[in-house]
Design a protein around this motif. Structure first.
Motif, PDB file in Angstrom:
ATOM      1  N   GLU A   5      39.744  35.647  40.544  1.00 26.43           N
ATOM      2  CA  GLU A   5      41.075  36.207  40.260  1.00 26.43           C
ATOM      3  C   GLU A   5      41.384  37.382  41.188  1.00 26.43           C
ATOM      4  O   GLU A   5      42.488  37.497  41.727  1.00 26.43           O
ATOM      5  CB  GLU A   5      41.146  36.661  38.806  1.00 26.43           C
ATOM      6  N   ARG A   6      40.426  38.264  41.378  1.00 28.43           N
ATOM      7  CA  ARG A   6      40.625  39.416  42.258  1.00 28.43           C
ATOM      8  C   ARG A   6      40.828  38.978  43.697  1.00 28.43           C
ATOM      9  O   ARG A   6      41.673  39.514  44.418  1.00 28.43           O
ATOM     10  CB  ARG A   6      39.421  40.356  42.156  1.00 28.43           C
ATOM     11  N   GLU A   7      40.049  37.966  44.112  1.00 29.09           N
ATOM     12  CA  GLU A   7      40.159  37.479  45.490  1.00 29.09           C
ATOM     13  C   GLU A   7      41.528  36.851  45.744  1.00 29.09           C
ATOM     14  O   GLU A   7      42.151  37.078  46.787  1.00 29.09           O
ATOM     15  CB  GLU A   7      39.047  36.457  45.769  1.00 29.09           C
ATOM     16  N   ILE A  59      48.073  43.831  59.988  1.00 30.73           N
ATOM     17  CA  ILE A  59      48.048  44.160  58.563  1.00 30.73           C
ATOM     18  C   ILE A  59      47.084  45.298  58.275  1.00 30.73           C
ATOM     19  O   ILE A  59      47.294  46.109  57.378  1.00 30.73           O
ATOM     20  CB  ILE A  59      47.673  42.910  57.747  1.00 30.73           C
ATOM     21  N   GLY A  60      45.998  45.370  59.065  1.00 28.75           N
ATOM     22  CA  GLY A  60      45.042  46.453  58.908  1.00 28.75           C
ATOM     23  C   GLY A  60      44.239  46.386  57.626  1.00 28.75           C
ATOM     24  O   GLY A  60      43.962  47.411  56.994  1.00 28.75           O
ATOM     25  N   ALA A  61      43.824  45.199  57.225  1.00 31.52           N
ATOM     26  CA  ALA A  61      43.043  45.043  55.997  1.00 31.52           C
ATOM     27  C   ALA A  61      41.682  45.712  56.126  1.00 31.52           C
ATOM     28  O   ALA A  61      41.111  45.783  57.213  1.00 31.52           O
ATOM     29  CB  ALA A  61      42.862  43.562  55.678  1.00 31.52           C
ATOM     30  N   THR A  62      41.170  46.202  55.007  1.00 32.08           N
ATOM     31  CA  THR A  62      39.824  46.763  55.002  1.00 32.08           C
ATOM     32  C   THR A  62      38.806  45.630  55.034  1.00 32.08           C
ATOM     33  O   THR A  62      39.138  44.464  54.773  1.00 32.08           O
ATOM     34  CB  THR A  62      39.588  47.610  53.739  1.00 32.08           C
ATOM     35  N   ALA A  63      37.559  45.976  55.322  1.00 28.56           N
ATOM     36  CA  ALA A  63      36.506  44.960  55.360  1.00 28.56           C
ATOM     37  C   ALA A  63      36.338  44.309  53.995  1.00 28.56           C
ATOM     38  O   ALA A  63      36.123  43.097  53.895  1.00 28.56           O
ATOM     39  CB  ALA A  63      35.198  45.592  55.825  1.00 28.56           C
ATOM     40  N   VAL A  64      36.420  45.112  52.930  1.00 31.23           N
ATOM     41  CA  VAL A  64      36.264  44.578  51.570  1.00 31.23           C
ATOM     42  C   VAL A  64      37.386  43.595  51.252  1.00 31.23           C
ATOM     43  O   VAL A  64      37.148  42.495  50.733  1.00 31.23           O
ATOM     44  CB  VAL A  64      36.235  45.718  50.535  1.00 31.23           C
ATOM     45  N   ASP A  65      38.621  43.985  51.551  1.00 31.81           N
ATOM     46  CA  ASP A  65      39.745  43.097  51.267  1.00 31.81           C
ATOM     47  C   ASP A  65      39.679  41.834  52.124  1.00 31.81           C
ATOM     48  O   ASP A  65      40.024  40.738  51.654  1.00 31.81           O
ATOM     49  CB  ASP A  65      41.072  43.821  51.522  1.00 31.81           C
ATOM     50  N   ALA A  66      39.256  41.973  53.376  1.00 31.44           N
ATOM     51  CA  ALA A  66      39.135  40.803  54.252  1.00 31.44           C
ATOM     52  C   ALA A  66      38.105  39.831  53.700  1.00 31.44           C
ATOM     53  O   ALA A  66      38.298  38.608  53.738  1.00 31.44           O
ATOM     54  CB  ALA A  66      38.757  41.237  55.662  1.00 31.44           C
ATOM     55  N   LEU A  67      37.005  40.362  53.165  1.00 32.11           N
ATOM     56  CA  LEU A  67      35.977  39.508  52.570  1.00 32.11           C
ATOM     57  C   LEU A  67      36.533  38.771  51.353  1.00 32.11           C
ATOM     58  O   LEU A  67      36.272  37.576  51.162  1.00 32.11           O
ATOM     59  CB  LEU A  67      34.768  40.353  52.163  1.00 32.11           C
ATOM     60  N   ARG A  68      37.318  39.457  50.556  1.00 30.74           N
ATOM     61  CA  ARG A  68      37.926  38.814  49.391  1.00 30.74           C
ATOM     62  C   ARG A  68      38.888  37.711  49.816  1.00 30.74           C
ATOM     63  O   ARG A  68      38.939  36.634  49.204  1.00 30.74           O
ATOM     64  CB  ARG A  68      38.644  39.862  48.547  1.00 30.74           C
ATOM     65  N   VAL A  69      39.655  37.985  50.863  1.00 27.16           N
ATOM     66  CA  VAL A  69      40.571  36.966  51.375  1.00 27.16           C
ATOM     67  C   VAL A  69      39.804  35.739  51.838  1.00 27.16           C
ATOM     68  O   VAL A  69      40.176  34.598  51.525  1.00 27.16           O
ATOM     69  CB  VAL A  69      41.412  37.530  52.543  1.00 27.16           C
ATOM     70  N   ARG A  71      36.881  34.669  50.883  1.00 24.23           N
ATOM     71  CA  ARG A  71      36.319  33.951  49.721  1.00 24.23           C
ATOM     72  C   ARG A  71      37.400  33.094  49.072  1.00 24.23           C
ATOM     73  O   ARG A  71      37.148  31.948  48.682  1.00 24.23           O
ATOM     74  CB  ARG A  71      35.742  34.936  48.715  1.00 24.23           C
ATOM     75  N   ALA A  72      38.599  33.658  48.948  1.00 27.26           N
ATOM     76  CA  ALA A  72      39.693  32.902  48.349  1.00 27.26           C
ATOM     77  C   ALA A  72      40.060  31.703  49.218  1.00 27.26           C
ATOM     78  O   ALA A  72      40.293  30.597  48.710  1.00 27.26           O
ATOM     79  CB  ALA A  72      40.907  33.810  48.158  1.00 27.26           C
ATOM     80  N   LEU A  73      40.102  31.904  50.524  1.00 30.43           N
ATOM     81  CA  LEU A  73      40.418  30.801  51.439  1.00 30.43           C
ATOM     82  C   LEU A  73      39.335  29.730  51.383  1.00 30.43           C
ATOM     83  O   LEU A  73      39.627  28.535  51.404  1.00 30.43           O
ATOM     84  CB  LEU A  73      40.560  31.325  52.871  1.00 30.43           C
ATOM     85  N   VAL A  82      35.697  29.184  57.605  1.00 25.55           N
ATOM     86  CA  VAL A  82      34.741  29.277  58.717  1.00 25.55           C
ATOM     87  C   VAL A  82      35.475  29.553  60.030  1.00 25.55           C
ATOM     88  O   VAL A  82      35.089  30.434  60.810  1.00 25.55           O
ATOM     89  CB  VAL A  82      33.919  27.987  58.835  1.00 25.55           C
ATOM     90  N   ALA A  83      36.530  28.803  60.294  1.00 29.81           N
ATOM     91  CA  ALA A  83      37.264  28.966  61.551  1.00 29.81           C
ATOM     92  C   ALA A  83      37.888  30.346  61.666  1.00 29.81           C
ATOM     93  O   ALA A  83      37.812  30.989  62.716  1.00 29.81           O
ATOM     94  CB  ALA A  83      38.338  27.883  61.668  1.00 29.81           C
TER      95      ALA A  83
END
Length: 242
Positions: A5-7, A59-69, A71-73, A82-83
């Motif tokens: 849900e968070r991701e 967008i300048g996402a943080t590393a944590v937010d990028a990781l969540r993105v 995971r969701a993808l 992967v790509a």
């Protein structure tokens, strides 16, 4: 809180509409190795600029937010995760090359600005398919000449072979002070003369990109000689389409 849900909330916040677009397409279609739909959809929803700094139109996402993105993808389309991870690592490499006193007009900043404004997909080539090689082991050869550096080699940028705009590769070049060789990074325009693509069994996600004596000019130093690893950034002159 539901699983992922968070991701998914982070994905919707940073790349609005992408999760919904992917959810509407059957998984087998998204994972079809002969199609690039998921990559193209991500591109349309500003996926390539996720990590590009805001100062460079990203967008300048943080590393944590990028990781969540990611995971969701990955839960929607594993091949897309992967790509795009390959692309994000390339962008991260460029971000790491921006000096603390950067005024915004340096080479790395300029490339990131192009990535932010144009939405470039950037692939990379580091020690691919060689179990005995480290991440910094060059997979390209470089020949230096009066007009710049010409590189040759083969790379397989998973999922980005047919859609990448730029590619970062590492090569060994002569030091400017004449004291042996050093590692350099080169940025190659995918439309440069001498760049060509082939696929394995017609599968878009398994494409191979060949660099045949590709000229890379406009050499710009991005670090000082007294640092552990000196980095040279270059931009390929545009040429014919591959």
């Amino acid at each position: 809180m539901r699983f992922l849900e968070r991701e998914r909330a982070t994905l919707e916040k940073l790349l609005p509409g992408l999760d919904e677009s992917l959810r509407e397409i059957p998984l087998m279609q998204l994972e079809n190795p002969k199609d690039t739909y998921s990559i193209r959809t991500s591109h349309q929803k500003d996926g390539p600029i996720l990590l590009v700094p805001k100062a460079q139109e990203g967008i300048g996402a943080t590393a944590v937010d990028a990781l969540r993105v990611q995971r969701a993808l990955g839960s929607r389309s594993p091949s897309l995760a992967v790509a795009t991870t390959t692309h994000h690592f390339s962008i991260g490499t460029l971000i790491g090359l921006i000096p603390p006193d950067d005024t915004g007009d340096g080479f790395a900043s300029g490339v990131l600005g192009g990535a932010g404004y144009e939405g470039w997909l950037v692939a990379s080539s580091f020690a691919e398919e060689r179990l005995d090689a480290g991440i910094l082991s060059s997979s390209m050869t470089a020949t230096e000449g009066y007009d710049g550096v010409r590189i040759s080699g083969v790379t397989r940028p998973y999922g980005l072979a047919w859609v990448m705009d730029m590619l970062i590769a590492d090569v060994m070049v002569s030091r400017m002070d004449g004291q042996g060789e050093e590692r350099a990074l080169v940025l190659v325009d995918a439309q440069s003369e001498g760049v060509s693509g082939t696929s394995a069994s017609g599968e878009a996600q398994n494409g191979q990109v060949t660099f045949d004596n590709v000229l890379v000019d406009n050499l710009t130093w991005a670090s000082d000689f007294d640092k552990p690893v000196d980095v040279l950034l270059t931009r390929a002159s545009p040429g014919s389409s591959c």
